[in-house]
Design a protein around this motif. Sequence first.
Motif, PDB file in Angstrom:
ATOM      1  N   LEU A  55       0.826  -1.202   0.000  1.00  0.00           N
ATOM      2  CA  LEU A  55       0.000   0.000   0.000  1.00  0.00           C
ATOM      3  C   LEU A  55       0.864   1.257   0.000  1.00  0.00           C
ATOM      4  N   LEU A  56       1.881   1.276   0.857  1.00  0.00           N
ATOM      5  CA  LEU A  56       2.715   2.462   0.985  1.00  0.00           C
ATOM      6  C   LEU A  56       3.635   2.665  -0.211  1.00  0.00           C
ATOM      7  N   ASP A  57       3.878   1.620  -0.977  1.00  0.00           N
ATOM      8  CA  ASP A  57       4.731   1.715  -2.166  1.00  0.00           C
ATOM      9  C   ASP A  57       3.941   2.000  -3.433  1.00  0.00           C
ATOM     10  N   THR A  58       2.628   2.222  -3.302  1.00  0.00           N
ATOM     11  CA  THR A  58       1.765   2.409  -4.472  1.00  0.00           C
ATOM     12  C   THR A  58       1.162   3.812  -4.449  1.00  0.00           C
ATOM     13  N   PRO A  59       1.235   4.539  -5.561  1.00  0.00           N
ATOM     14  CA  PRO A  59       0.680   5.901  -5.586  1.00  0.00           C
ATOM     15  C   PRO A  59      -0.841   5.892  -5.594  1.00  0.00           C
ATOM     16  N   SER A  60      -1.437   6.938  -4.964  1.00  0.00           N
ATOM     17  CA  SER A  60      -2.904   7.002  -4.957  1.00  0.00           C
ATOM     18  C   SER A  60      -3.422   8.422  -4.753  1.00  0.00           C
ATOM     19  N   PRO A  61      -2.972   9.391  -5.568  1.00  0.00           N
ATOM     20  CA  PRO A  61      -3.540  10.733  -5.415  1.00  0.00           C
ATOM     21  C   PRO A  61      -5.034  10.716  -5.740  1.00  0.00           C
ATOM     22  N   SER A  62      -5.809  11.568  -5.084  1.00  0.00           N
ATOM     23  CA  SER A  62      -7.257  11.598  -5.289  1.00  0.00           C
ATOM     24  C   SER A  62      -7.593  11.714  -6.773  1.00  0.00           C
ATOM     25  N   GLY A  63      -8.485  10.839  -7.213  1.00  0.00           N
ATOM     26  CA  GLY A  63      -8.875  10.813  -8.611  1.00  0.00           C
ATOM     27  C   GLY A  63      -8.064   9.847  -9.442  1.00  0.00           C
ATOM     28  N   TYR A  64      -6.979   9.317  -8.863  1.00  0.00           N
ATOM     29  CA  TYR A  64      -6.092   8.405  -9.595  1.00  0.00           C
ATOM     30  C   TYR A  64      -5.740   7.200  -8.713  1.00  0.00           C
ATOM     31  N   GLU A  65      -6.767   6.639  -8.090  1.00  0.00           N
ATOM     32  CA  GLU A  65      -6.533   5.589  -7.093  1.00  0.00           C
ATOM     33  C   GLU A  65      -6.470   4.181  -7.676  1.00  0.00           C
ATOM     34  N   ARG A  66      -6.608   4.009  -8.961  1.00  0.00           N
ATOM     35  CA  ARG A  66      -6.687   2.671  -9.549  1.00  0.00           C
ATOM     36  C   ARG A  66      -5.526   1.754  -9.141  1.00  0.00           C
ATOM     37  N   PRO A  67      -4.260   2.208  -9.175  1.00  0.00           N
ATOM     38  CA  PRO A  67      -3.168   1.289  -8.807  1.00  0.00           C
ATOM     39  C   PRO A  67      -3.308   0.705  -7.405  1.00  0.00           C
ATOM     40  N   ILE A  68      -3.654   1.546  -6.427  1.00  0.00           N
ATOM     41  CA  ILE A  68      -3.755   1.026  -5.063  1.00  0.00           C
ATOM     42  C   ILE A  68      -4.994   0.153  -4.907  1.00  0.00           C
ATOM     43  N   SER A 116       6.615   7.503   6.378  1.00  0.00           N
ATOM     44  CA  SER A 116       6.370   7.401   4.942  1.00  0.00           C
ATOM     45  C   SER A 116       5.400   8.493   4.521  1.00  0.00           C
ATOM     46  N   PRO A 117       5.496   8.963   3.278  1.00  0.00           N
ATOM     47  CA  PRO A 117       4.390   9.755   2.760  1.00  0.00           C
ATOM     48  C   PRO A 117       3.119   8.906   2.735  1.00  0.00           C
ATOM     49  N   ALA A 118       1.973   9.565   2.854  1.00  0.00           N
ATOM     50  CA  ALA A 118       0.661   8.910   2.678  1.00  0.00           C
ATOM     51  C   ALA A 118       0.316   7.900   3.763  1.00  0.00           C
ATOM     52  N   MET A 119       0.923   7.995   4.932  1.00  0.00           N
ATOM     53  CA  MET A 119       0.376   7.249   6.065  1.00  0.00           C
ATOM     54  C   MET A 119      -1.103   7.621   6.226  1.00  0.00           C
ATOM     55  N   ASP A 120      -1.409   8.883   5.893  1.00  0.00           N
ATOM     56  CA  ASP A 120      -2.781   9.373   5.780  1.00  0.00           C
ATOM     57  C   ASP A 120      -3.271   9.071   4.361  1.00  0.00           C
ATOM     58  N   ASN A 121      -4.084   8.046   4.125  1.00  0.00           N
ATOM     59  CA  ASN A 121      -4.656   7.217   5.158  1.00  0.00           C
ATOM     60  C   ASN A 121      -4.448   5.751   4.786  1.00  0.00           C
ATOM     61  N   LYS A 122      -3.299   5.439   4.231  1.00  0.00           N
ATOM     62  CA  LYS A 122      -3.089   4.041   3.860  1.00  0.00           C
ATOM     63  C   LYS A 122      -3.058   3.147   5.087  1.00  0.00           C
ATOM     64  N   VAL A 123      -2.673   3.711   6.244  1.00  0.00           N
ATOM     65  CA  VAL A 123      -2.704   2.878   7.452  1.00  0.00           C
ATOM     66  C   VAL A 123      -4.150   2.638   7.901  1.00  0.00           C
ATOM     67  N   GLY A 124      -5.025   3.628   7.735  1.00  0.00           N
ATOM     68  CA  GLY A 124      -6.431   3.424   8.062  1.00  0.00           C
ATOM     69  C   GLY A 124      -7.084   2.416   7.145  1.00  0.00           C
ATOM     70  N   LEU A 125      -6.748   2.490   5.871  1.00  0.00           N
ATOM     71  CA  LEU A 125      -7.230   1.493   4.913  1.00  0.00           C
ATOM     72  C   LEU A 125      -6.739   0.112   5.312  1.00  0.00           C
TER      73      LEU A 125
END
Length: 352
Positions: free
Chosen positions: A12-25, A173-182
């Motif tokens: 999860l933390l190694d995968t990009p997921s900016p809003s609107g472009y979440e398909r990879p994660i 890591s970047p994006a702990m918000d909110n990959k850890v919640g996920l």
Amino acid sequence: MEPVAYDFLRKLLDTPSPSGYERPIQDVVRSYVRDFADSVSTDLHGNVIAAKNPGAARRVMFAGHCDQIGMLVTHINENGFIYAQTIGGWDAQQLIGQRMVIWTAEGPVPAVISRKPIHLLSDEERKSVVKLDDLWLDIGARNKAEVAGIIKIGDPVTLELKYTEMRNKLASSPAMDNKVGLWVCIEALRRASQQNLQVGVFAVSTVCEEIGLRGAQTSAFGVDPHIGIAVDVTHATDCPTIDKRQQGDIALGSGPVIFRGPNMNPVVTAKLLSLAQEKMIPHQISASGRAVPNDANALQVNRAGVATGLVSIPNRYMHSAVEMVSLEDIDQAADLLAAFVISLEGTEDFTP
């Protein structure tokens, strides 16, 4: 934390997921849950919904947003420098001098983002807070034509993804918000799936939280849960300059945070607190006197109303390149959510 769960967290933390472009994660989520979920679906908004015992009369929804703050390419000048607007809430000062990645159709392109060096700043510029308009992305191109052959207007940009383990079972890591919640929502479903569930449990990887809780609104309407628990990060106050009198006394490594307040159903909150004590799960309590700015907000007012809870992960340095959490806190949060749904018989009354 089991190795399979740790590997999922790293993916999860190694995968990009900016809003609107979440398909990879979301692809990462789908791949993981298919081994234990009874059903996995993706709605038209892009929310991934993994369910266990979906036909049960009583439905519980876990909501963890998968999107991270980012940027969006808006302009390429004649010299090949790239300008972008933000996706989500950025402090522009956090961006100065950062290593970035532009996610193109052909793959990731490394970039740096910076401004005029301090030596060349005027006295007035040195005194001013930096503005986004003063920053640009540089991929090392010679001119606009070279950039335009690689990068398109509208390509998303994120901080360079980098996971670092720290002392005392902390991680940055970047994006702990909110990959850890996920991660908590999905891992809680996996742990609960190994028990005899009397209710239907829907773990939802929601999209576009950072631009207005949009995925939680649409997925909750589709799932139509009776009970909903959102899992997001909250500000850790165990570092300098934060006022604990208003933000509470919240520390990394002291357990997940259970929120109280008008956005949260008091019966759900009481049950979470009781289970944490019964199961000896370390936990902390925080309060919010308003509608919270996360998926719990959208959950509570879905359809005719949802009995809503909020469990949060303490996070230092939110919306930065060095967000920091405790691995023990997220593991304990997954245990708490799993215990909550395992304890339900399906006849409980959550009327306040």
